[in-house]
Design a protein around this motif. Structure first.
Motif, PDB file in Angstrom:
ATOM      1  N   SER A 112       0.834  -1.111   0.031  1.00 35.76           N
ATOM      2  CA  SER A 112       0.019  -0.107   0.135  1.00 35.76           C
ATOM      3  C   SER A 112       0.960   1.198   0.137  1.00 35.76           C
ATOM      4  O   SER A 112       1.902   1.121   0.707  1.00 35.76           O
ATOM      5  CB  SER A 112      -0.801  -0.053   1.288  1.00 35.76           C
ATOM      6  N   TYR A 167       0.834   5.327   0.852  1.00 35.82           N
ATOM      7  CA  TYR A 167       0.356   6.521   1.185  1.00 35.82           C
ATOM      8  C   TYR A 167       0.908   7.528   1.283  1.00 35.82           C
ATOM      9  O   TYR A 167       1.876   7.800   1.974  1.00 35.82           O
ATOM     10  CB  TYR A 167       0.367   5.988   3.011  1.00 35.82           C
ATOM     11  N   PRO A 168       0.433   8.408   0.271  1.00 34.73           N
ATOM     12  CA  PRO A 168       0.937  10.055  -0.186  1.00 34.73           C
ATOM     13  C   PRO A 168       0.039  10.553   1.176  1.00 34.73           C
ATOM     14  O   PRO A 168      -1.139  10.609   0.997  1.00 34.73           O
ATOM     15  CB  PRO A 168       0.718  10.334  -1.325  1.00 34.73           C
ATOM     16  N   LEU A 169       0.953  11.452   2.008  1.00 34.37           N
ATOM     17  CA  LEU A 169      -0.080  11.999   3.026  1.00 34.37           C
ATOM     18  C   LEU A 169      -0.304  13.515   2.731  1.00 34.37           C
ATOM     19  O   LEU A 169       0.321  14.439   3.176  1.00 34.37           O
ATOM     20  CB  LEU A 169       0.910  12.192   4.172  1.00 34.37           C
ATOM     21  N   ASN A 170      -1.131  13.504   1.897  1.00 35.06           N
ATOM     22  CA  ASN A 170      -2.019  15.063   1.459  1.00 35.06           C
ATOM     23  C   ASN A 170      -3.206  14.688   0.564  1.00 35.06           C
ATOM     24  O   ASN A 170      -3.632  13.442   0.394  1.00 35.06           O
ATOM     25  CB  ASN A 170      -0.765  15.710   0.578  1.00 35.06           C
ATOM     26  N   TYR A 196      -4.039  12.450  -2.455  1.00 36.92           N
ATOM     27  CA  TYR A 196      -3.380  11.114  -2.423  1.00 36.92           C
ATOM     28  C   TYR A 196      -3.912  10.042  -3.605  1.00 36.92           C
ATOM     29  O   TYR A 196      -3.325   9.339  -3.975  1.00 36.92           O
ATOM     30  CB  TYR A 196      -3.541  10.677  -1.238  1.00 36.92           C
ATOM     31  N   LYS A 197      -5.275  10.244  -3.906  1.00 32.62           N
ATOM     32  CA  LYS A 197      -5.789   9.459  -5.107  1.00 32.62           C
ATOM     33  C   LYS A 197      -5.072   9.374  -6.295  1.00 32.62           C
ATOM     34  O   LYS A 197      -4.493   8.566  -7.175  1.00 32.62           O
ATOM     35  CB  LYS A 197      -7.254   9.717  -5.213  1.00 32.62           C
ATOM     36  N   SER A 225      -4.863  -2.676  -0.958  1.00 31.55           N
ATOM     37  CA  SER A 225      -3.710  -2.916  -1.328  1.00 31.55           C
ATOM     38  C   SER A 225      -3.510  -3.261  -2.736  1.00 31.55           C
ATOM     39  O   SER A 225      -4.622  -3.620  -3.492  1.00 31.55           O
ATOM     40  CB  SER A 225      -2.723  -3.937  -0.607  1.00 31.55           C
ATOM     41  N   HIS A 248       5.440  13.874   2.027  1.00 25.12           N
ATOM     42  CA  HIS A 248       5.700  12.828   2.742  1.00 25.12           C
ATOM     43  C   HIS A 248       4.957  11.502   2.294  1.00 25.12           C
ATOM     44  O   HIS A 248       3.535  11.664   2.229  1.00 25.12           O
ATOM     45  CB  HIS A 248       5.276  13.262   4.386  1.00 25.12           C
ATOM     46  N   CYS A 290       4.681   7.016   2.400  1.00 29.26           N
ATOM     47  CA  CYS A 290       5.125   5.794   2.643  1.00 29.26           C
ATOM     48  C   CYS A 290       4.795   4.723   2.169  1.00 29.26           C
ATOM     49  O   CYS A 290       3.651   4.636   1.405  1.00 29.26           O
ATOM     50  CB  CYS A 290       4.973   5.616   4.128  1.00 29.26           C
ATOM     51  N   GLU A 295       4.165   0.580   2.516  1.00 22.76           N
ATOM     52  CA  GLU A 295       3.999  -0.447   3.391  1.00 22.76           C
ATOM     53  C   GLU A 295       3.958  -1.875   2.480  1.00 22.76           C
ATOM     54  O   GLU A 295       2.998  -1.975   1.719  1.00 22.76           O
ATOM     55  CB  GLU A 295       2.814  -0.301   4.528  1.00 22.76           C
ATOM     56  N   SER A 333      10.031   5.231   3.684  1.00 19.78           N
ATOM     57  CA  SER A 333       9.306   6.621   3.966  1.00 19.78           C
ATOM     58  C   SER A 333      10.317   7.601   3.394  1.00 19.78           C
ATOM     59  O   SER A 333      11.578   7.611   3.465  1.00 19.78           O
ATOM     60  CB  SER A 333       9.220   6.671   5.649  1.00 19.78           C
TER      61      SER A 333
END
Lengths: 208, 208
Positions: free
Chosen positions: B29, B31-34, B37-38, B61, B88, B90, B92, B201
């Motif tokens: 998965s 995860y773009p933290l903003n 993100y989609k 995922s 930022h 991540c 996973e 990350s």
């Protein structure tokens, strides 16, 4: 006296570690998918009552250590605390019991199973999707506990499905966390060391 | 003829599965933290050349399956494709080889190790932080490969550190992905089934 699971091989970077404590631990990361992620993560972590776990945070994740029930009590509080209607957020977690690289440091004084966070979570029951993978370590016959985890999800009505490399479950948030804790509790009696990895997701825009 | 790692216990939900194919897989998965993100996730996934893996996506995922080298070739492309200065983000991931619940379906035709994405990634060398945990399954002596993964990180200069439940490494993005792939390749010869979980990350605002 060497400790219960002490490592003495000098070639191991964690040589000398080991612990007799009945200590569970969880390393986790919370991912709120929006611009406000920092405030959501820090706010959620700050609301958790940590009086019965040891906690530490680094740039990649947070670690809680303590009795298994207390670790899950705190984890569910983190996720419920981050919830906002419409927000897509995921918790990625790895719980571990019996790790031979463990040590006696970084643990809480509390040794009881009375939850301190659950009473504050109210009737949180928003629907979540989750996937989990159980890894019983150090034993040849590691598949039966994995099958048992699947049957346990059937029993508690979380609609499990086998997918590549994981089991999917879904249900109300606290029921899913309770189930995940019960998987780790079951696995604890089946091998000296196990790891349970899981993802809990809410608000994904992906249609299935 | 039962397959190499075929499960025949009727109590297992994956009974009858098993595969003779030399097939690695990864469930991951991003995860773009903003707020965007989609578009970042879908854009990054769309840019990856999937001609040498099988790919599937669900609400939690994405899964790539194929030769180990091709799975890591695609994974590194996903992460590099999501990179934006200041963001930022991540990844996973959980890579698996030899899972007895595996099957012969969902695999690519490609059987070579010539990467198709790496040549398009240019000189990507932004610094990343990562953590990894290797789980060799079905064997009593599962610690030596874990120690070997740590020594391998030392050897390639990724500054490994033991932390609770994981090993931390850091370095230029493609060097870290190459290292993670080499850990899985090393572990492949050490047990019939292993799982490598990791987080990569970039851009974390957390000061350490």
């Amino acid at each position: 006296m060497p400790k219960n699971n002490q490592t003495t091989d000098p070639s191991f970077p964690w040589t000398g570690c080991g612990s007799d404590a009945d200590l569970a631990g969880c390393r986790f990361s919370l991912y709120p998918l929006n611009d406000d992620y920092k405030a959501i993560i820090l706010g959620s972590l700050a609301k958790v009552d940590l009086s019965k776990v040891w906690a530490g945070t680094d740039a990649l994740s947070t670690v809680y250590r303590g009795r298994l029930s207390q670790v899950f009590d705190c984890l569910s509080a983190v996720f419920v605390g981050a919830y906002r209607p419409g927000l897509h957020a995921c918790l990625e977690a790895q719980t571990s019991l019996g790790c031979p690289g463990d040590d006696d440091a970084d643990r809480p004084a509390a040794t009881d199973d009375v939850p301190v966070n659950r009473p504050t979570l109210g009737q949180a029951a928003f629907p979540v999707k989750a996937k989990l993978a159980l890894y019983p370590l150090g034993i040849a016959d590691y598949l039966p506990p994995i099958a048992e985890a699947f049957r346990l999800a059937e029993k508690v009505g979380l609609n499990p499905r086998i997918v590549h490399y994981a089991t999917r479950v879904e249900g109300p948030v606290l029921e899913v966390f309770d189930y995940l804790g019960s998987v780790s509790a079951m696995a604890k009696g089946r091998s000296g060391h196990h790891v349970l990895t899981f993802t809990v997701s809410v608000g994904s825009p992906t249609q299935e």
